[in-house]
Enzyme design. Sequence first.
Site, PDB file in Angstrom:
ATOM      1  N   GLU A   1     -12.307 -14.989  11.286  1.00 50.12           N
ATOM      2  CA  GLU A   1     -12.122 -14.305  10.336  1.00 50.12           C
ATOM      3  C   GLU A   1     -12.400 -15.343   9.033  1.00 50.12           C
ATOM      4  O   GLU A   1     -11.407 -15.717   8.066  1.00 50.12           O
ATOM      5  CB  GLU A   1     -11.059 -13.210  10.142  1.00 50.12           C
ATOM      6  CG  GLU A   1     -11.418 -12.641   8.734  1.00 50.12           C
ATOM      7  CD  GLU A   1     -10.766 -11.043   8.166  1.00 50.12           C
ATOM      8  OE1 GLU A   1     -10.127 -10.820   8.882  1.00 50.12           O
ATOM      9  OE2 GLU A   1     -10.717 -10.398   7.946  1.00 50.12           O
TER      10      GLU A   1
ATOM     11  N   ARG B   1       1.147  -1.684  -0.070  1.00 50.11           N
ATOM     12  CA  ARG B   1       0.766  -0.155   0.463  1.00 50.11           C
ATOM     13  C   ARG B   1       1.315   1.366   0.220  1.00 50.11           C
ATOM     14  O   ARG B   1       0.870   2.123  -0.820  1.00 50.11           O
ATOM     15  CB  ARG B   1      -1.133  -0.058   1.121  1.00 50.11           C
ATOM     16  CG  ARG B   1      -1.955  -1.272   0.612  1.00 50.11           C
ATOM     17  CD  ARG B   1      -3.337  -1.386   1.428  1.00 50.11           C
ATOM     18  NE  ARG B   1      -3.301  -2.129   1.514  1.00 50.11           N
ATOM     19  CZ  ARG B   1      -4.398  -3.075   2.365  1.00 50.11           C
ATOM     20  NH1 ARG B   1      -4.564  -2.525   3.928  1.00 50.11           N
ATOM     21  NH2 ARG B   1      -5.078  -4.795   1.843  1.00 50.11           N
TER      22      ARG B   1
ATOM     23  N   GLY C   1     -12.838  -5.941   2.017  1.00 54.06           N
ATOM     24  CA  GLY C   1     -12.805  -6.264   1.547  1.00 54.06           C
ATOM     25  C   GLY C   1     -12.743  -6.173   0.537  1.00 54.06           C
ATOM     26  O   GLY C   1     -12.278  -7.302  -0.484  1.00 54.06           O
ATOM     27  N   GLY C   2     -12.364  -4.516  -0.159  1.00 59.33           N
ATOM     28  CA  GLY C   2     -11.401  -3.826  -1.824  1.00 59.33           C
ATOM     29  C   GLY C   2     -12.744  -3.283  -2.330  1.00 59.33           C
ATOM     30  O   GLY C   2     -12.692  -2.366  -2.852  1.00 59.33           O
TER      31      GLY C   2
ATOM     32  N   LYS D   1     -16.524 -12.252  12.162  1.00 63.67           N
ATOM     33  CA  LYS D   1     -15.829 -11.159  11.324  1.00 63.67           C
ATOM     34  C   LYS D   1     -15.796 -11.610   9.744  1.00 63.67           C
ATOM     35  O   LYS D   1     -14.570 -12.169   9.375  1.00 63.67           O
ATOM     36  CB  LYS D   1     -14.290 -10.630  11.231  1.00 63.67           C
ATOM     37  CG  LYS D   1     -13.853  -9.902  10.343  1.00 63.67           C
ATOM     38  CD  LYS D   1     -12.598  -8.817  11.057  1.00 63.67           C
ATOM     39  CE  LYS D   1     -11.842  -8.143  10.081  1.00 63.67           C
ATOM     40  NZ  LYS D   1     -11.059  -7.111  10.461  1.00 63.67           N
TER      41      LYS D   1
HETATM   42  P1  13P Z   1     -10.167  -4.800   4.627  1.00 69.47           P
HETATM   43  O1  13P Z   1     -11.807  -4.017   5.617  1.00 69.47           O
HETATM   44  O2  13P Z   1      -9.432  -3.934   3.955  1.00 69.47           O
HETATM   45  O3  13P Z   1     -10.817  -6.321   4.109  1.00 69.47           O
HETATM   46  O4  13P Z   1      -9.601  -5.784   6.308  1.00 69.47           O
HETATM   47  C1  13P Z   1     -10.043  -6.213   7.202  1.00 69.47           C
HETATM   48  C2  13P Z   1      -9.171  -6.664   7.875  1.00 69.47           C
HETATM   49  O5  13P Z   1      -9.002  -7.173   8.863  1.00 69.47           O
HETATM   50  C3  13P Z   1      -8.321  -7.677   6.921  1.00 69.47           C
HETATM   51  O6  13P Z   1      -8.158  -9.239   7.728  1.00 69.47           O
END
Ligand code: 13P
Length: 341
Positions: free
Chosen positions: A177, A33, A262-263, A219
């Site tokens: 997650e 990034r 998530g993008g 998550k």
């Molecule tokens: P994003 O919201 O950028 O997807 O990141 C959340 C996250 O913790 C990914 O593991």
Amino acid sequence: MITEQLTDTAQALVADNKGLLAMDESVGTCNKRFAALGIPQTIEMRRRYREMIVTTPALNESISGAILFDETIRQQKTDGTSFINVLIDAGIIPGIKVDIGAKPLAGFPLEKITEGLDGLRSRLREYSEMGARFAKWRAVIDIGSGLPSRGCLEANSHALARYAALCQEAGLVPIVEPEVLMDGNHTFEQCLTVTNKVLHTVFDQLYKQNILLTGMLLKPNMILPGLDCDIQEDTQAIAEATVKCLLSAVPAAVPGIVFLSGGQSAELASTRLNAINDKFKSVLPWALTFSFGRALQQPALELWKGDESNTEVAQQALHYRAKCNRAARKGEYNDTFKRQV
Ligand code: 13P
């Protein structure tokens, strides 16, 4: 009692319409990034960036907890105060990402397994002594022709459940997650079917490993069409499918569901979270909030650009996105917010 401690922490993380800030990018992801914005990819620049984030004034108005990375949890502000103490002093609960990344799954050339169980018990003890009160482990699931395989779903779900059990033993709330990725041209219906299967497999494993459901958070991804799919469903359809999927798989004892972004763009993530809460909040058993990484940080990162003189404007952008998402949690994110951007 550890049970009470876990339940109290899980509830505190989703209390008062707040949500979580995921700032746990690994070195590789953070560098990627930074590279896109021409920011030098050094440990000192990552430290400065994270200092900008944790010192954002009044961040705790909308943020209940922040997820750190192993490098970051050991770092300090320029004046020597550890980041973890900066967060605690600001009333933000510190958490830690404890997986060590998604690696190729042996026997399944196109799929990944998240690693990090070896030695996890002692790492959790150390993080807990440092002040962390919750943890995160991310499994990644790709949708593709014949994917995900049963083998991939079961291996990742089992690892998530083993991680969750070790966290609860150490008094840390596990954030579980399983991320179904947005990459690809799969349809909305495919995402719904796969996410449903993933969540059922994950909860099956969580039951088998005796996880205290009141002391964990889920998550998940929202139900979305692939980024390259020609048909992009509208916000209402996304909200309805997401809630339908979660209702079919997530036990009511789980105190909160904290979405990843998530993008999705920052605005879309807020708009969709808002639609979910606006329509369904009053009838759902769990709190539905955010644990965004990119959708909270990206506007701030793009303003900061590695230059200290941009700190204040970047902090304002981060504070503002957090405020938008707190409003979305209440179903109050509307055009007035969008006009302020
Ligand atoms: P994003 O919201 O950028 O997807 O990141 C959340 C996250 O913790 C990914 O593991």
